[in-house]
Design a protein around this motif. Sequence first.
Motif, mmCIF file in Angstrom:
data_model
loop_
_atom_site.group_PDB
_atom_site.id
_atom_site.type_symbol
_atom_site.label_atom_id
_atom_site.label_comp_id
_atom_site.label_asym_id
_atom_site.label_seq_id
_atom_site.Cartn_x
_atom_site.Cartn_y
_atom_site.Cartn_z
ATOM 1 N N ASP A 1 6.388 -2.344 -4.193
ATOM 2 C CA ASP A 1 5.798 -2.906 -2.977
ATOM 3 C C ASP A 1 6.719 -2.562 -1.821
ATOM 4 N N ILE A 2 6.159 -2.660 -0.598
ATOM 5 C CA ILE A 2 6.970 -2.388 0.587
ATOM 6 C C ILE A 2 7.792 -3.623 0.963
ATOM 7 N N SER A 3 7.368 -4.792 0.479
ATOM 8 C CA SER A 3 7.986 -6.041 0.934
ATOM 9 C C SER A 3 9.092 -6.503 -0.015
ATOM 10 N N TYR B 1 0.176 1.826 10.547
ATOM 11 C CA TYR B 1 -0.584 2.124 9.338
ATOM 12 C C TYR B 1 -1.928 1.408 9.291
ATOM 13 N N GLN C 1 5.245 6.475 3.231
ATOM 14 C CA GLN C 1 6.464 7.240 3.559
ATOM 15 C C GLN C 1 7.154 7.847 2.341
ATOM 16 N N ASP C 2 7.086 7.134 1.229
ATOM 17 C CA ASP C 2 7.901 7.560 0.082
ATOM 18 C C ASP C 2 7.115 8.500 -0.828
ATOM 19 N N GLU D 1 5.109 -2.027 9.799
ATOM 20 C CA GLU D 1 4.724 -0.787 10.468
ATOM 21 C C GLU D 1 3.253 -0.872 10.917
ATOM 22 N N THR E 1 1.216 -9.193 6.357
ATOM 23 C CA THR E 1 1.472 -8.421 5.130
ATOM 24 C C THR E 1 0.505 -8.765 3.994
ATOM 25 N N ARG F 1 11.321 -1.117 -4.620
ATOM 26 C CA ARG F 1 10.700 -1.009 -3.302
ATOM 27 C C ARG F 1 10.127 0.401 -3.147
ATOM 28 N N HIS F 2 8.904 0.483 -2.633
ATOM 29 C CA HIS F 2 8.284 1.788 -2.405
ATOM 30 C C HIS F 2 7.213 1.647 -1.329
ATOM 31 N N ASP F 3 7.266 2.550 -0.340
ATOM 32 C CA ASP F 3 6.267 2.571 0.727
ATOM 33 C C ASP F 3 5.281 3.688 0.389
ATOM 34 N N PRO G 1 0.297 -1.430 -4.584
ATOM 35 C CA PRO G 1 1.379 -2.383 -4.423
ATOM 36 C C PRO G 1 1.206 -3.565 -5.383
#
Length: 270
Positions: free
Chosen positions: A137-139, A26, A199-200, A23, A70, A194-196, A106
């Motif tokens: 982490d987002i990845s 960001y 967004q989350d 994304e 990333t 997984r966590h952004d 993260p």
Amino acid sequence: MRQFEDEGFGRVIRHIQDEVEFEPEYYNPDYLDRRITARMRRQEVEEYDDYLEILQSDSREKEALMDSLTINVTNFFRNQEMWEALRPVLRDLTDEHRRVRVWSAPCADGREPYSVSMLSRDDRKIDDSRLTIVGTDISDEALENARAGTYETTRTTDIGEELSLLDDPEKYVNVEDNTFTVKPEIRDSIQFERHDLIQDGPRRNCDLVFCRNLLIYIDSEFKIPIFNTLTDSMQDGSYLVIGMTETIPQELRDEFEPVNKRCRIYQYTP
Ligand SMILES: C[S@@+](CC[C@H](N)C(=O)[O-])C[C@H]1O[C@@H](n2cnc3c(N)ncnc32)[C@H](O)[C@@H]1O
């Protein structure tokens, strides 16, 4: 979608947004530009549109750019001085609470939450049985590596050296030549999800939150949403650790009491 001065750069960014699991909105545009132009140099092209053509036709370049964007660089016990300063915090927390919730966000390939788990077993004054540790982490790729818990010493990464803060590293990792595998007891002490962070939503009742070495890359307008997620996950008296080159946004400084300013350890006092 924001506008960029250079239209070619804007086209590369739009392509990334549409085609790559990342994304760009960001991130700080200068950071994005540095990463993209570094890849352009590797591909020996000077124009963004020429680079866009390569991105459209070569899936390996897409992967290489994704890797470079990333920034999943991490370490066991990254900034050892901070980990020394954290010992008394972990001792107090596990002395005072029956359950201590730790969130590494993260966590990249897991070395940060594994460091918490190993340190708390290695330091006899920390009661590791009271800790619950979550790494997010987002990845997905980073999380897969984290769950595998296998790390290699290479020309540029010395895992043995990274673990040198521990009295007895081999209690926590199996070592075979250059390969270090986290022992099952340590691996099972962490839950990876997984966590952004933008967004989350928040997590619940965290006593100690690490948010290190992401904020430096994030565009300033997204820092407050990240801090809102973090503080909504904490309670009065919870601890926050940010990266050694990062700062708390000006408008939120009153809500944090420095515990160790240099090591960026704070206590949340809303
Ligand atoms: C440099 S690493 C930091 C790892 C560790 N905290 C440390 O300090 O060594 C940054 C990580 O942020 C993750 N990341 C990037 N954007 C994110 C977001 N919006 N939410 C959660 N993680 C994100 C990346 O996948 C990468 O693994």
